[in-house]
Design a protein around this motif. Structure first.
Motif, PDB file in Angstrom:
ATOM      1  N   THR A 129      70.066  35.355  52.909  1.00 45.18           N
ATOM      2  CA  THR A 129      70.351  34.029  54.102  1.00 45.18           C
ATOM      3  C   THR A 129      69.235  33.645  54.606  1.00 45.18           C
ATOM      4  O   THR A 129      67.832  34.132  54.269  1.00 45.18           O
ATOM      5  CB  THR A 129      71.396  34.289  54.885  1.00 45.18           C
ATOM      6  OG1 THR A 129      71.199  35.321  55.727  1.00 45.18           O
ATOM      7  CG2 THR A 129      72.723  34.767  54.138  1.00 45.18           C
ATOM      8  N   GLN A 130      69.197  32.762  55.377  1.00 44.76           N
ATOM      9  CA  GLN A 130      68.116  32.021  56.404  1.00 44.76           C
ATOM     10  C   GLN A 130      66.842  31.803  55.520  1.00 44.76           C
ATOM     11  O   GLN A 130      65.878  32.264  55.898  1.00 44.76           O
ATOM     12  CB  GLN A 130      67.803  33.117  57.220  1.00 44.76           C
ATOM     13  CG  GLN A 130      68.777  33.639  58.167  1.00 44.76           C
ATOM     14  CD  GLN A 130      68.536  34.623  59.186  1.00 44.76           C
ATOM     15  OE1 GLN A 130      68.004  35.624  58.837  1.00 44.76           O
ATOM     16  NE2 GLN A 130      69.269  34.381  60.228  1.00 44.76           N
ATOM     17  N   ILE A 168      68.615  44.514  56.978  1.00 50.98           N
ATOM     18  CA  ILE A 168      68.340  43.234  56.689  1.00 50.98           C
ATOM     19  C   ILE A 168      66.587  43.272  56.639  1.00 50.98           C
ATOM     20  O   ILE A 168      66.328  43.657  57.713  1.00 50.98           O
ATOM     21  CB  ILE A 168      68.788  42.218  57.450  1.00 50.98           C
ATOM     22  CG1 ILE A 168      70.433  42.272  57.493  1.00 50.98           C
ATOM     23  CG2 ILE A 168      68.426  40.827  57.343  1.00 50.98           C
ATOM     24  CD1 ILE A 168      71.075  41.159  58.296  1.00 50.98           C
ATOM     25  N   VAL A 177      75.393  26.212  53.873  1.00 50.98           N
ATOM     26  CA  VAL A 177      74.637  26.446  55.322  1.00 50.98           C
ATOM     27  C   VAL A 177      73.194  26.349  55.295  1.00 50.98           C
ATOM     28  O   VAL A 177      72.679  26.818  54.131  1.00 50.98           O
ATOM     29  CB  VAL A 177      75.641  27.448  56.168  1.00 50.98           C
ATOM     30  CG1 VAL A 177      75.087  28.700  55.574  1.00 50.98           C
ATOM     31  CG2 VAL A 177      75.260  27.060  57.683  1.00 50.98           C
ATOM     32  N   MET A 233      69.998  41.432  52.783  1.00 47.61           N
ATOM     33  CA  MET A 233      70.379  42.779  53.366  1.00 47.61           C
ATOM     34  C   MET A 233      70.581  43.834  51.764  1.00 47.61           C
ATOM     35  O   MET A 233      70.893  43.277  50.905  1.00 47.61           O
ATOM     36  CB  MET A 233      71.945  42.404  53.629  1.00 47.61           C
ATOM     37  CG  MET A 233      72.551  43.552  54.687  1.00 47.61           C
ATOM     38  SD  MET A 233      74.216  43.699  54.868  1.00 47.61           S
ATOM     39  CE  MET A 233      74.186  42.212  56.014  1.00 47.61           C
ATOM     40  N   GLU A 265      65.306  39.534  60.755  1.00 50.09           N
ATOM     41  CA  GLU A 265      66.086  38.057  60.479  1.00 50.09           C
ATOM     42  C   GLU A 265      65.258  36.898  60.909  1.00 50.09           C
ATOM     43  O   GLU A 265      64.170  36.956  61.623  1.00 50.09           O
ATOM     44  CB  GLU A 265      67.446  38.289  61.277  1.00 50.09           C
ATOM     45  CG  GLU A 265      68.278  39.454  60.829  1.00 50.09           C
ATOM     46  CD  GLU A 265      69.634  39.342  61.639  1.00 50.09           C
ATOM     47  OE1 GLU A 265      70.030  38.244  62.152  1.00 50.09           O
ATOM     48  OE2 GLU A 265      70.205  40.444  61.909  1.00 50.09           O
ATOM     49  N   SER A 266      65.575  36.059  60.601  1.00 46.91           N
ATOM     50  CA  SER A 266      65.262  34.571  60.881  1.00 46.91           C
ATOM     51  C   SER A 266      64.074  34.290  60.744  1.00 46.91           C
ATOM     52  O   SER A 266      63.000  33.793  61.575  1.00 46.91           O
ATOM     53  CB  SER A 266      65.537  34.358  62.443  1.00 46.91           C
ATOM     54  OG  SER A 266      67.030  34.399  62.695  1.00 46.91           O
ATOM     55  N   ASN A 295      78.042  30.410  49.531  1.00 47.60           N
ATOM     56  CA  ASN A 295      78.723  31.637  48.942  1.00 47.60           C
ATOM     57  C   ASN A 295      79.568  31.209  47.757  1.00 47.60           C
ATOM     58  O   ASN A 295      80.570  32.061  47.409  1.00 47.60           O
ATOM     59  CB  ASN A 295      79.647  32.309  50.036  1.00 47.60           C
ATOM     60  CG  ASN A 295      80.783  31.344  50.524  1.00 47.60           C
ATOM     61  OD1 ASN A 295      80.780  30.552  50.006  1.00 47.60           O
ATOM     62  ND2 ASN A 295      81.561  32.243  51.383  1.00 47.60           N
ATOM     63  N   SER A 297      79.175  35.683  46.871  1.00 42.59           N
ATOM     64  CA  SER A 297      78.364  36.391  48.028  1.00 42.59           C
ATOM     65  C   SER A 297      77.316  35.130  48.597  1.00 42.59           C
ATOM     66  O   SER A 297      76.860  34.446  47.754  1.00 42.59           O
ATOM     67  CB  SER A 297      77.694  37.699  47.616  1.00 42.59           C
ATOM     68  OG  SER A 297      76.692  37.452  46.780  1.00 42.59           O
ATOM     69  N   PRO A 298      76.861  35.332  49.794  1.00 36.29           N
ATOM     70  CA  PRO A 298      75.830  34.393  50.110  1.00 36.29           C
ATOM     71  C   PRO A 298      74.706  34.543  49.572  1.00 36.29           C
ATOM     72  O   PRO A 298      74.060  35.587  49.531  1.00 36.29           O
ATOM     73  CB  PRO A 298      75.685  34.610  51.885  1.00 36.29           C
ATOM     74  CG  PRO A 298      76.244  36.089  52.127  1.00 36.29           C
ATOM     75  CD  PRO A 298      77.252  36.265  50.939  1.00 36.29           C
ATOM     76  N   LYS A 344      73.705  41.348  47.592  1.00 38.64           N
ATOM     77  CA  LYS A 344      74.786  40.565  47.839  1.00 38.64           C
ATOM     78  C   LYS A 344      74.598  39.802  49.348  1.00 38.64           C
ATOM     79  O   LYS A 344      75.812  39.327  49.803  1.00 38.64           O
ATOM     80  CB  LYS A 344      75.996  41.533  48.013  1.00 38.64           C
ATOM     81  CG  LYS A 344      76.498  42.154  46.670  1.00 38.64           C
ATOM     82  CD  LYS A 344      77.614  42.951  46.865  1.00 38.64           C
ATOM     83  CE  LYS A 344      78.184  43.298  45.270  1.00 38.64           C
ATOM     84  NZ  LYS A 344      78.995  44.412  45.344  1.00 38.64           N
ATOM     85  N   TYR A 345      73.466  39.739  49.845  1.00 40.11           N
ATOM     86  CA  TYR A 345      73.581  39.053  51.078  1.00 40.11           C
ATOM     87  C   TYR A 345      72.109  38.490  51.486  1.00 40.11           C
ATOM     88  O   TYR A 345      71.440  39.130  51.749  1.00 40.11           O
ATOM     89  CB  TYR A 345      74.002  40.056  52.260  1.00 40.11           C
ATOM     90  CG  TYR A 345      74.559  39.169  53.335  1.00 40.11           C
ATOM     91  CD1 TYR A 345      75.938  39.177  53.765  1.00 40.11           C
ATOM     92  CD2 TYR A 345      73.826  38.432  54.288  1.00 40.11           C
ATOM     93  CE1 TYR A 345      76.288  38.575  55.098  1.00 40.11           C
ATOM     94  CE2 TYR A 345      74.220  37.939  55.364  1.00 40.11           C
ATOM     95  CZ  TYR A 345      75.571  38.024  55.898  1.00 40.11           C
ATOM     96  OH  TYR A 345      76.015  37.233  56.827  1.00 40.11           O
ATOM     97  N   SER A 396      66.068  36.118  54.552  1.00 43.35           N
ATOM     98  CA  SER A 396      66.377  37.635  54.917  1.00 43.35           C
ATOM     99  C   SER A 396      67.613  38.151  53.843  1.00 43.35           C
ATOM    100  O   SER A 396      68.261  37.105  53.725  1.00 43.35           O
ATOM    101  CB  SER A 396      66.904  37.333  56.179  1.00 43.35           C
ATOM    102  OG  SER A 396      68.033  37.260  56.343  1.00 43.35           O
TER     103      SER A 396
END
Lengths: 440, 203
Positions: free
Chosen positions: A346-347, A367, A302, A362, A390-391, A318, A322-323, A343-344, A360
C-alpha cells in the motif's frame, strides 16, 4: 535626508528577497563528483571550515560560526557527503583566506577533502552579506561562488540557498532546501497537521486539534495542504494554508472522503469517496465538485499518486483479493498491476523526478519500504528494521525519502536517502508522528 | 313484733310494685305497640340501607381493586415490554459484527447477528442507524480507512437485502483509529476488526 530612505529601501528589498550575485570566472568543467548510480555509497569527503568575519572588528564572528554550522548540517543531511571533522584540519581556518589565491589546497588534499567550502560574513546596520565558494582542492579550482545580501533573519535562508547551488552543481537536482514536510502529530483527541522545514527545523502546528486527522498532501505550488479530518462523525477533506493555517472544507460527500492527491498538471485533486456505496477514486474540481470517476472496480480503490507529467496514476486496489499497487493510464483508462510479491502493498508515492514508486509492503507482519520501477517492475527494499516502516514520501528532488517508523516504540518520522542509507530521526518531538508528505 | 314488721314491709313492697305497674301500664300501652313496630321498621330500613351501602362500598372497592390490579398488571407488562425493548435495543447497540484480517466479507456468525439486527431495525421504524467500520492496528492508515468503509458497506448491503430501508442506514469508517480494545496481539486484533452500530445523533 537622502541616505535614510535609500537605506530603508535596501532593508525592504532585502527582507523580501535575498540578492544573489554570482562571481565571475567560475569553472564549469564537467566532472562527476557524485557517482550517479550509487551516490550515497561513496560519500564525498567535504571540508567546511568555520566561516570568516569580514569586518575589520570581526563583529560577525558568531553569525559566521552559526552560518558554517547550518551549512555543514544541511549538506551532511543530504547523505552525499562525509563531513571532515574540524579537529582534523591542518590549518586554523579562522585566519585563512577564503578566495583561491589565499588557499593552500595541499592542506586540504592532505586530509582527504575532495570538496572545500569557504565563506565570509559581513554585517552593516542590519544588512548581512554572505559569500560562499566551493573548491576542488585536487584540481585547485573554484566550482561555485555566490554572494548573498539580506536581513539578519534571512541568514539561514541565504546559507540554504547556497546549499541548493552546491547540490545543483553536483547532481543537477533542485528544490530540497526550500522544501517542507507536513505530517500528522499528536495522540488521542489531540492530533493536528504539523509543518517543518526539510530538516525538521521550524516545527509548527497548523490545524486545530482533532481526534482523527490523516493524509496531509501538499498542493503543487507548496502553499496549501489538503487533508482528511473527522468532524461531527463525518470524514471530510479540508484544505488549509500552510502558513496562516486558515482552513476550508473541500469535500464532504456521504461516507468517507479520504486520501486527497493534487493533480500535478492542472487544478483539482483525486480522492477516494464512498458515497456510491463503494470506495472509488474520483477527480474533483478546484471547487470540490465531482469531475469524473476514475476507478470502476468493486472493492477498495484508494491512495492515488500521480506521475510528474500527470498522465499516470499509481493507486491501491484490493480487486485481486489483497491490497496491491496498480498503475492507471489516465488517457486510456487502462490499469496494470505493479506489485505481485506479498499480500499487503500500500501507500504508493510516485517520484517527482522519475518513474520510481516508493511504497510500503507487509512481510511476516512487518511493514517495510520498497521502491519499484513503474515500467520494469524491478524493486528494491529500503528498510529492514523491526516494527512498521510506513508512509514513504519523496523529497522534491527525489534524493531523499521521509517515512514513519515504530522501530523504537511509538510512531516517529525518519528520513533516509533514496537508496535507503543514512536512516535517522527527523524531529526531536515528544508526541507521535505519522503520515508525512514532502512538499514540492 | 318481728312478724308485724315483715308483713308491713311486704305489704308496702306490694303496694309500691302495684303502683309502679299501674303507672307504667296507664301511661304507655296504646303507643308502645306502634312505636315498637315503627322502630323495628326504621331500624330494618336503616339496616338494609347500610348493608346496601356497605355492599356497594365493597363492590366499589372490589371494582377499583380489580382496576388497580389490571392497571398494575398492564404496567408490569409495559415495564416488562419496555425492559425487553431496552434489552433488545441494548443488545442491538452492543452486539458487534466481526471480520477476518483484511476481509470485508460476512462470516456465518456475522450473518446470524445481522439477521437479528435486521429484525430489530424493521420493528423500530423510527430508528436511524449509523454503521461504523473498524480495523485492527495492522496494515496502513489509509487502506484501513477504506477497508473499514468496505466493512460498513458490506453490513449495510446485507441489511438492505433483508428488507431494511437503505435510507435509514448510514456508514462511516474509523479505520484503525478507534480500537475497541487496546493491545498488540491476535486476541485484541480479533476484537478490533468489527462493525458497530449506533443511532444518528438526535435520535
Amino acid at each position: 535626508m537622502i541616505t535614510a530612505p535609500r537605506f530603508c529601501l535596501i532593508i525592504l528589498i532585502s527582507a523580501i528577497s535575498v540578492f544573489v550575485v554570482p562571481f565571475s570566472g567560475v569553472c564549469q568543467e564537467e566532472y562527476d563528483y557524485i557517482n550517479i548510480s550509487e551516490p550515497f555509497m561513496n560519500k564525498i569527503p567535504m571540508a567546511i571550515p568555520v566561516f570568516r568575519a569580514l569586518s575589520e572588528d570581526g563583529a560577525e564572528e558568531n553569525a559566521a560560526r552559526r552560518a558554517s554550522g547550518i551549512m555543514r548540517d544541511a549538506l551532511a543531511y543530504t547523505g552525499y557527503f562525509k563531513m571532515i571533522d574540524r579537529d582534523a584540519f591542518l590549518v586554523d581556518s579562522a585566519n585563512q583566506g577564503i578566495v583561491s589565491g589565499e588557499i593552500n589546497f595541499k592542506n586540504w588534499r592532505d586530509i582527504g577533502a575532495e570538496l572545500l567550502i569557504t565563506g565570509g560574513v559581513r554585517s552593516n546596520a542590519g544588512v548581512v552579506q554572505m559569500e560562499f565558494r566551493m573548491f576542488d582542492p585536487l584540481r585547485q579550482e573554484m566550482l561555485l561562488g555566490k554572494r548573498y545580501t539580506g536581513t539578519a533573519e534571512n541568514q539561514r535562508k541565504m546559507v540554504l540557498r547556497f546549499c541548493g547551488e552546491v547540490i545543483n552543481r553536483l547532481t543537477e537536482k533542485t528544490g530540497l532546501f526550500e522544501s517542507r514536510i507536513a505530517f500528522v502529530g499528536g495522540e488521542g483527541e489531540d492530533k493536528s497537521v504539523y509543518v517543518c522545514d526539510f530538516d525538521g527545523k521550524n516545527l509548527r502546528r497548523i490545524t486545530d486539534p482533532r481526534d482523527i486527522v490523516v493524509s496531509p498532501a501538499w498542493s503543487p505550488d507548496g502553499r496549501t495542504i489538503a487533508y482528511t479530518a473527522y468532524s461531527d462523525d463525518q470524514s471530510n477533506i479540508y484544505v488549509c494554508d500552510a502558513d496562516s493555517g486558515e482552513q476550508n472544507l473541500f469535500a464532504a460527500y456521504e461516507g468517507i472522503n479520504i486520501t486527497p492527491a493534487w493533480l500535478p498538471d492542472r487544478p483539482g485533486m483525486a480522492a477516494t469517496l464512498s458515497f456510491e456505496g463503494d470506495e472509488e477514486i474520483y477527480i474533483l474540481t478546484e471547487a470540490g465538485k465531482i469531475d469524473k470517476r476514475l476507478t470502476e472496480s468493486w472493492g477498495v480503490d484508494v491512495s492515488p499518486s500521480f506521475s510528474p507529467d500527470g498522465r499516470r496514476m499509481a493507486f491501491v486496489s484490493n480487486r485481486s483479493g489483497s491490497p496491491q499497487i496498480y498503475v492507471m493510464d489516465l488517457e486510456s483508462g487502462g490499469v496494470k498491476r505493479l506489485t505481485y510479491e506479498g499480500k499487503y502493498n500500500t501507500q504508493p508515492e510516485w517520484s517527482p523526478v522519475s518513474d520510481k514508486i516508493v511504497y510500503s509492503g507487509m512481510k511476516n507482519g512487518n511493514i517495510d519500504i520498497y521502491v519499484i520501477d513503474a515500467n520494469t517492475g524491478e524493486k528494491s527494499r529500503l528498510t529492514r528494521a523491526t516494527g512498521s516502516n510506513e508512509s514513504p514520501g519523496w523529497s522534491p528532488d527525489g534524493s531523499m525519502i521521509v517515512f514513519s517508523s515504530t522501530r523504537n516504540g511509538p510512531s516517529r518520522l525518519y528520513v533516509m536517502t533514496a537508496a535507503g542509507t543514512d536512516q535517522r530521526r527527523l524531529l526531536d518531538m515528544e508526541a507521535q508522528q505519522k503520515l508525512p508528505d514532502w512538499s514540492p | 313484733m318481728v312478724k308485724r314488721i315483715n308483713i308491713r314491709f311486704i305489704l308496702f313492697c306490694i303496694l309500691v310494685l302495684s303502683l309502679a305497674a299501674f303507672v307504667s301500664c296507664a301511661k304507655k300501652p296504646p303507643e308502645s305497640a306502634v312505636s315498637q313496630e315503627k322502630q323495628q321498621q326504621v331500624s330494618e330500613t336503616e339496616t338494609t340501607a347500610e348493608a346496601e351501602k356497605t355492599r356497594q362500598a365493597q363492590q366499589e372497592e372490589e371494582i377499583s381493586e380489580q382496576e388497580l390490579e389490571a392497571r398494575k398488571r398492564a404496567e408490569a407488562k409495559q415495564r416488562r415490554e419496555k425492559q425487553k425493548e431496552e434489552k433488545a435495543r441494548g443488545q442491538f447497540l452492543s452486539e458487534k459484527v466481526y471480520f477476518e484480517f483484511d476481509d470485508s466479507s460476512l462470516t456465518d456468525d456475522a450473518r446470524e447477528v445481522l439477521r437479528r439486527k435486521s429484525r430489530w431495525i424493521r420493528d423500530n421504524p423510527d430508528a436511524c442507524i449509523i454503521i461504523e467500520g473498524h480495523c485492527d492496528e495492522r496494515g496502513t492508515d489509509e487502506y484501513n480507512l477504506a477497508l473499514g468503509s468496505r466493512r460498513a458497506e458490506s453490513v449495510k448491503d446485507f441489511l438492505v437485502k433483508t428488507g431494511v430501508d437503505a435510507s435509514r442506514l448510514t456508514t462511516i469508517s474509523y479505520g484503525e483509529e478507534r480500537p475497541a480494545v487496546k493491545g498488540h496481539n491476535e486476541d485484541v486484533w480479533t476484537k478490533n476488526r468489527r462493525a458497530e452500530f449506533r443511532f444518528c445523533s438526535g435520535k
